[in-house]
Design a protein around this motif. Structure first.
Motif, mmCIF file in Angstrom:
data_model
loop_
_atom_site.group_PDB
_atom_site.id
_atom_site.type_symbol
_atom_site.label_atom_id
_atom_site.label_comp_id
_atom_site.label_asym_id
_atom_site.label_seq_id
_atom_site.Cartn_x
_atom_site.Cartn_y
_atom_site.Cartn_z
ATOM 1 N N ASN A 1 -7.334 6.064 -1.582
ATOM 2 C CA ASN A 1 -6.811 7.345 -2.093
ATOM 3 C C ASN A 1 -8.138 7.973 -3.041
ATOM 4 O O ASN A 1 -7.941 9.060 -3.224
ATOM 5 C CB ASN A 1 -5.748 7.028 -2.996
ATOM 6 C CG ASN A 1 -4.358 7.283 -2.053
ATOM 7 O OD1 ASN A 1 -4.244 8.108 -1.517
ATOM 8 N ND2 ASN A 1 -3.525 6.192 -1.870
ATOM 9 N N GLY B 1 0.857 -1.367 -0.112
ATOM 10 C CA GLY B 1 0.133 -0.044 0.234
ATOM 11 C C GLY B 1 0.910 1.159 -0.140
ATOM 12 O O GLY B 1 0.282 2.327 -0.085
ATOM 13 N N ALA C 1 -5.602 0.324 -1.139
ATOM 14 C CA ALA C 1 -4.884 1.618 -0.855
ATOM 15 C C ALA C 1 -5.440 2.552 -1.966
ATOM 16 O O ALA C 1 -5.531 3.759 -1.769
ATOM 17 C CB ALA C 1 -3.407 1.645 -0.827
ATOM 18 N N PHE D 1 -5.936 2.237 6.115
ATOM 19 C CA PHE D 1 -5.328 1.298 5.621
ATOM 20 C C PHE D 1 -4.510 0.693 6.932
ATOM 21 O O PHE D 1 -4.132 -0.591 6.617
ATOM 22 C CB PHE D 1 -4.066 2.037 4.871
ATOM 23 C CG PHE D 1 -3.137 1.088 4.133
ATOM 24 C CD1 PHE D 1 -3.626 0.170 3.169
ATOM 25 C CD2 PHE D 1 -2.129 0.956 4.428
ATOM 26 C CE1 PHE D 1 -2.902 -0.551 2.532
ATOM 27 C CE2 PHE D 1 -1.263 0.072 3.919
ATOM 28 C CZ PHE D 1 -1.630 -0.886 2.941
ATOM 29 N N SER E 1 -3.795 -5.373 -0.899
ATOM 30 C CA SER E 1 -3.229 -4.200 -0.077
ATOM 31 C C SER E 1 -3.112 -2.922 -0.974
ATOM 32 O O SER E 1 -3.513 -1.952 -0.887
ATOM 33 C CB SER E 1 -2.022 -4.253 0.664
ATOM 34 O OG SER E 1 -0.749 -4.544 -0.162
ATOM 35 N N PHE F 1 -0.117 5.336 -1.898
ATOM 36 C CA PHE F 1 -0.084 6.533 -0.949
ATOM 37 C C PHE F 1 0.899 7.615 -1.032
ATOM 38 O O PHE F 1 0.803 8.809 -0.920
ATOM 39 C CB PHE F 1 -0.315 6.066 0.777
ATOM 40 C CG PHE F 1 -1.459 5.594 1.284
ATOM 41 C CD1 PHE F 1 -2.474 6.352 1.739
ATOM 42 C CD2 PHE F 1 -1.517 4.187 1.618
ATOM 43 C CE1 PHE F 1 -3.559 5.808 1.906
ATOM 44 C CE2 PHE F 1 -2.742 3.870 2.002
ATOM 45 C CZ PHE F 1 -3.754 4.760 2.258
#
Length: 251
Positions: free
Chosen positions: A158, A22, A154, A171, A150, A26
Motif C-alpha cells: 500500500n 492483509g 500489505a 498480495f 501478511s 488494504f
C-alpha cells in the motif's frame, strides 16, 4: 485424521489467516506499519523454528544424504547457504530502503519476493513432515508468524506507488505461497516416492529457512536481538525449542 487431510486443512487455514492479516491494510489503505505482534506467540514460534531446523530437518537431511552415498556434509552446506541467502536478501532490502523513497515499488517487490520464497519453504517443510505432532507444532508456529507478516507486506504494498490492482495481485500471490509449499512438500514427501537427491536438498533448504526465521529474520528487530534481554520473552524461545526437542525424542 489422515496426514494428507490434516495438511490440506492447515493449508486452507493458513491461506485464510494470511488473507485476514492483509485485509485491514488494504481496506483502510494503511501506509504506516504499526506494531502488530503477539510477543508470546512470536517468541514461541522462534524457538520452534530453531528447534525444527536443528533437531529435525538438518539431521534428517544429513541422514538421507548418507543413505544415498553422499558423505560430504551437503545438508549443512545447503542449510548454511540458504540461511546466508536470506540474510543477504534482507540486507539488500535495507540498503534499498535507505537509498530510495519508501514508496518506491522496487522495495515492495523485493519484500514480496523474499517473503514469498521463505513462505514456500515454510510450507514445504510442513508438507514434507510425516509426524502429526511435528506438523501441528510447525503449523502453529507458521500461523503465528504469518498473520503479522501478511499485515507487514500489505502495508508495504500500500505504501508503494504500485496501483491498487497490482498490489492486490502481489498480495494474493503471496497468500498462496505457504499453501503451495505445503502441497509441494506433501507431493514430494508422500505423494511420490522419489528416493532422489531432491528430497534431502529440499529438507536442507527448509532447515536453512527455519534457521533464519529462528535467528536473524528482521535483523535488529528479530526476537533474538530485540527481546533477548527480556527474560520473560526469551524464556518462551527456550520453551519453543524445548518442545521441539521433546518431540524429537519420540519421532
Amino acid at each position: 485424521m489422515a496426514e494428507a487431510t490434516l495438511k490440506l486443512i492447515f493449508a486452507l487455514i493458513t491461506f485464510l489467516i494470511i488473507l485476514l492479516g492483509g485485509w485491514y491494510p488494504f481496506k483502510k489503505r494503511v501506509k504506516h506499519e504499526e506494531h502488530h505482534d503477539f510477543p508470546i506467540g512470536e517468541t514461541l514460534a522462534t524457538g520452534v523454528f530453531l528447534g525444527a531446523a536443528l533437531l529435525h530437518m538438518l539431521p534428517e537431511s544429513g541422514a538421507l544424504f548418507l543413505e544415498r552415498g553422499y558423505h560430504y556434509p551437503w545438508a549443512y552446506l545447503i542449510t548454511g547457504a540458504v540461511f546466508l541467502f536470506f540474510l543477504w536478501f534482507e540486507h539488500l532490502g535495507k540498503e534499498l530502503y535507505q537509498h530510495h523513497n519508501a514508496s518506491h515499488p522496487a522495495f515492495a517487490i523485493l519484500a514480496w519476493g523474499m517473503l514469498s520464497i521463505h513462505s514456500i519453504m515454510l510450507g514445504t517443510a510442513l508438507g514434507l513432515n510425516h509426524s502429526n505432532s511435528v506438523i501441528i507444532m510447525l503449523f502453529l508456529a507458521i500461523i503465528t508468524h504469518k498473520w503479522a507478516e501478511s499485515f507487514a507486506i500489505a502495508v508495504q504494498l500500500n505504501k508503494s506507488t504500485l496501483s491498487r490492482r497490482q498490489s492486490i495481485c502481489f498480495f494474493l500471490s503471496f497468500s498462496l505461497m505457504t499453501p503451495l509449499g505445503i502441497l509441494i512438500g506433501w507431493y514430494f514427501g508422500h505423494g511420490v516416492e522419489t528416493n532422489s537427491i531432491f528430497d534431502p536438498v529440499l529438507i536442507a533448504a527448509s532447515a536453512g529457512t527455519f534457521l533464519y526465521l529462528g535467528t536473524l529474520h528482521g535483523l535488529e528487530q528479530c526476537v533474538m536481538v530485540e527481546r533477548c534481554c527480556n527474560l520473560r520473552d526469551f524464556s518462551f524461545v527456550i520453551i519453543g525449542f524445548g518442545l521441539m526437542a521433546a518431540v524429537a525424542s519420540y519421532v
